[in-house]
Write an enzyme that holds these catalytic residues in place. Structure first.
Site, PDB file in Angstrom:
ATOM      1  N   MET B  30       0.819  -1.198   0.353  1.00  0.00           N
ATOM      2  CA  MET B  30       0.011  -0.029   0.111  1.00  0.00           C
ATOM      3  C   MET B  30       1.489   1.285   0.215  1.00  0.00           C
ATOM      4  O   MET B  30       0.216   2.363   0.294  1.00  0.00           O
ATOM      5  CB  MET B  30      -1.024   0.126   1.172  1.00  0.00           C
ATOM      6  CG  MET B  30      -1.850  -0.851   1.186  1.00  0.00           C
ATOM      7  SD  MET B  30      -3.504  -0.504   1.939  1.00  0.00           S
ATOM      8  CE  MET B  30      -3.185  -0.344   3.629  1.00  0.00           C
ATOM      9  N   TYR B  32       3.756   3.966   0.508  1.00  0.00           N
ATOM     10  CA  TYR B  32       4.656   4.536   2.705  1.00  0.00           C
ATOM     11  C   TYR B  32       5.880   4.081   2.263  1.00  0.00           C
ATOM     12  O   TYR B  32       5.954   2.824   3.850  1.00  0.00           O
ATOM     13  CB  TYR B  32       3.833   4.770   3.044  1.00  0.00           C
ATOM     14  CG  TYR B  32       4.323   6.290   3.836  1.00  0.00           C
ATOM     15  CD1 TYR B  32       4.127   7.329   3.215  1.00  0.00           C
ATOM     16  CD2 TYR B  32       4.798   6.067   4.800  1.00  0.00           C
ATOM     17  CE1 TYR B  32       4.946   8.235   4.427  1.00  0.00           C
ATOM     18  CE2 TYR B  32       5.584   6.851   5.993  1.00  0.00           C
ATOM     19  CZ  TYR B  32       5.492   8.436   5.335  1.00  0.00           C
ATOM     20  OH  TYR B  32       5.594   9.373   6.083  1.00  0.00           O
ATOM     21  N   GLY B  36      10.639  -3.124   5.537  1.00  0.00           N
ATOM     22  CA  GLY B  36      10.119  -4.290   5.391  1.00  0.00           C
ATOM     23  C   GLY B  36      10.146  -4.566   3.960  1.00  0.00           C
ATOM     24  O   GLY B  36      10.093  -5.426   3.514  1.00  0.00           O
ATOM     25  N   HIS B  37       8.820  -3.504   3.227  1.00  0.00           N
ATOM     26  CA  HIS B  37       8.647  -3.486   2.359  1.00  0.00           C
ATOM     27  C   HIS B  37       9.898  -4.203   1.490  1.00  0.00           C
ATOM     28  O   HIS B  37      10.051  -4.587   0.445  1.00  0.00           O
ATOM     29  CB  HIS B  37       8.465  -2.677   2.330  1.00  0.00           C
ATOM     30  CG  HIS B  37       6.642  -1.435   2.581  1.00  0.00           C
ATOM     31  ND1 HIS B  37       6.616  -1.028   2.650  1.00  0.00           N
ATOM     32  CD2 HIS B  37       5.752  -2.762   2.257  1.00  0.00           C
ATOM     33  CE1 HIS B  37       5.489  -0.790   3.718  1.00  0.00           C
ATOM     34  NE2 HIS B  37       5.270  -1.816   3.572  1.00  0.00           N
ATOM     35  N   SER B 185       6.506  -0.477  10.201  1.00  0.00           N
ATOM     36  CA  SER B 185       5.387   0.099   9.930  1.00  0.00           C
ATOM     37  C   SER B 185       5.197   1.082   9.263  1.00  0.00           C
ATOM     38  O   SER B 185       5.246   1.987   9.792  1.00  0.00           O
ATOM     39  CB  SER B 185       3.844  -1.207  10.880  1.00  0.00           C
ATOM     40  OG  SER B 185       2.797  -0.552  10.811  1.00  0.00           O
TER      41      SER B 185
END
Lengths: 286, 286
Positions: B30, B32, B36-37, B185
């Site tokens: 999603m 931003y 982690g991504h 997050s």
């Protein structure tokens, strides 16, 4: 013709086909093939390099009191008919291969599945969309073929494919009929001779509805009343539904206009039969 | 790097990639992006010829009172981070492209989606499985990458892929953490400095749970009570759930054994954060 019983071997075979740049056509069936199925195979053979037929009596589309256990089957004859019609691959999976014990995932098409056949068969279309999704993911066809006989099924599957962006073209083929008009169905085999004769009332009702609409009638109520009355002249007939709906929304319409679906389900004795007629209706000019 | 906004152009591009026999890795997000991504992108780059990243804030996975409108976004920065991490393609669809007005089809994974996050977010996972199905059908990847941070999501998606025979390998990558242990997050950006400091209690509770279990504790109740007590020492914390479940079934367990998932969701101020720890527990020998 190649026959596969397990998913992995079929995948490997079809991956090779795809790597060669060939198109795959797919005809999912529950077997006991008749000319309706064969017309789907023939349509696929014309448009694709390879045609895959699946034969699987999918339990999740049968209700608890329906004919799952007695659904007719004749795999050896099916194989002969399929090869004559030009199918190249038949996939005949065992039940334990298609549904694991812990299967919990379902595909649902809301709004199009609670009416018509969905009313008396509330879990039917969830079973259909789920097994078709599974088979699509296994076969990964370019095109898949369905019969207009199951009009609601075809509309539901087209919507599912569009909503979920499945990379597959859905082709819907015309209803195949016996000489006296009865729509071909594997379930026709359940009929005794007397019932078989009375079963022609489904097509007769549709033909009379068409004539009435062609002559200018635009009241859904009037057309349905005529059909209902006609069907009630047959002692073995019990109506499940006689409906006229918008062919895109499947919602009841009162004034006949645009693309309509006249659909009916009638029990002849214990055998539930369906038939339908889709037509473009011009607004009536006074 | 190529950026696509519409489905058809992306399909044509990826069809060519596939025809060249190249493997496609896919990282749905999603946006931003945080480390982690980026770890998912890097894992994909290592294992595939082409890595596709999608950025789409999917409305169907947000509840009516959730943060859809305020979800953080920074597409230009995301593009820079993605290209640095090695992504080759970014798909950024507009909302009207992903959901038509008459969208009615949903994928549901029953039994794994009503508990944990599904309890306070009852339509969340249906939104996730539906959008992931759509994106899988658009991108048709060989492998797709998800973070262990969203443990329930990863388990639900793996089950969906298995149940529907999707021809995709799901790879789950470890949780990335800030120096003080807070799980990364996009929602961490909502926290004010004081909340940011108190938010470390999620990881702290998991670490203490692990220590307690490692020391021999096998009562789920005792471990959860310790975690709950610890979290309550933070004035800005409100517990959504503190659960210990079987990692396959997601059902509550009383005696800790085998593959367990210790999971929690805690509101820090108005920001809902989740974290978890999956571990293999040996039956306690007296």
């Amino acid at each position: 013709m190649k026959v596969f019983h397990d998913i992995q071997t079929l995948r490997v075979f079809l991956d090779d086909i795809r790597r060669e740049g060939k198109n795959i056509g797919f005809v999912p069936t529950m077997g006991y093939l008749h000319e309706g199925h064969l017309s789907l195979i023939e349509a696929s053979v014309k448009e694709n390099d390879i045609t895959v037929l699946s034969i699987y009596i999918n339990p999740t589309q049968f209700g608890p009191d329906e004919d799952l256990d007695h659904y007719p089957r004749d795999i050896e004859n099916d194989k002969k008919l399929a090869v004559d019609a030009g199918a190249n691959v038949i996939f005949i999976p065992d039940h334990h291969i298609m549904y694991k014990n812990n299967h919990v995932t379902y595909v649902q098409v809301n709004g199009l599945t609670h009416q018509l056949c969905g009313q008396s068969r509330p879990t039917h279309f969830q079973g259909v969309t789920t097994i078709v999704s599974k088979l699509f993911n296994i076969v990964q066809p370019n095109r898949a073929y369905f019969g207009q006989k199951d009009a609601q099924q075809a509309i539901v599957i087209k919507r599912m494919v569009m909503d979920l962006n499945m990379p597959i073209t859905i082709v819907v083929c015309p209803i195949m009929r016996e000489a006296d008009g009865l729509a071909m169905s594997s379930r026709n085999t359940y009929l005794n001779p007397e019932e078989r004769q009375q079963a022609t009332v489904l097509y007769e009702a549709l033909q009379k509805a068409k004539a009435l609409i062609d002559s200018g009638e635009r009241s859904s109520k009037t057309v349905k009343a005529m059909m209902t009355k006609l069907i009630h002249t047959k002692p073995s007939a019990t109506i499940d539904y006689v409906s006229i709906v918008g062919a895109d929304t499947l919602e009841d319409i009162e004034i006949l206009e645009d693309n309509i679906l006249v659909a009916l389900a009638v029990k002849i004795g214990k055998t539930r039969l369906i038939d339908n007629l889709q037509m473009e209706v011009l607004a009536y000019v006074h």
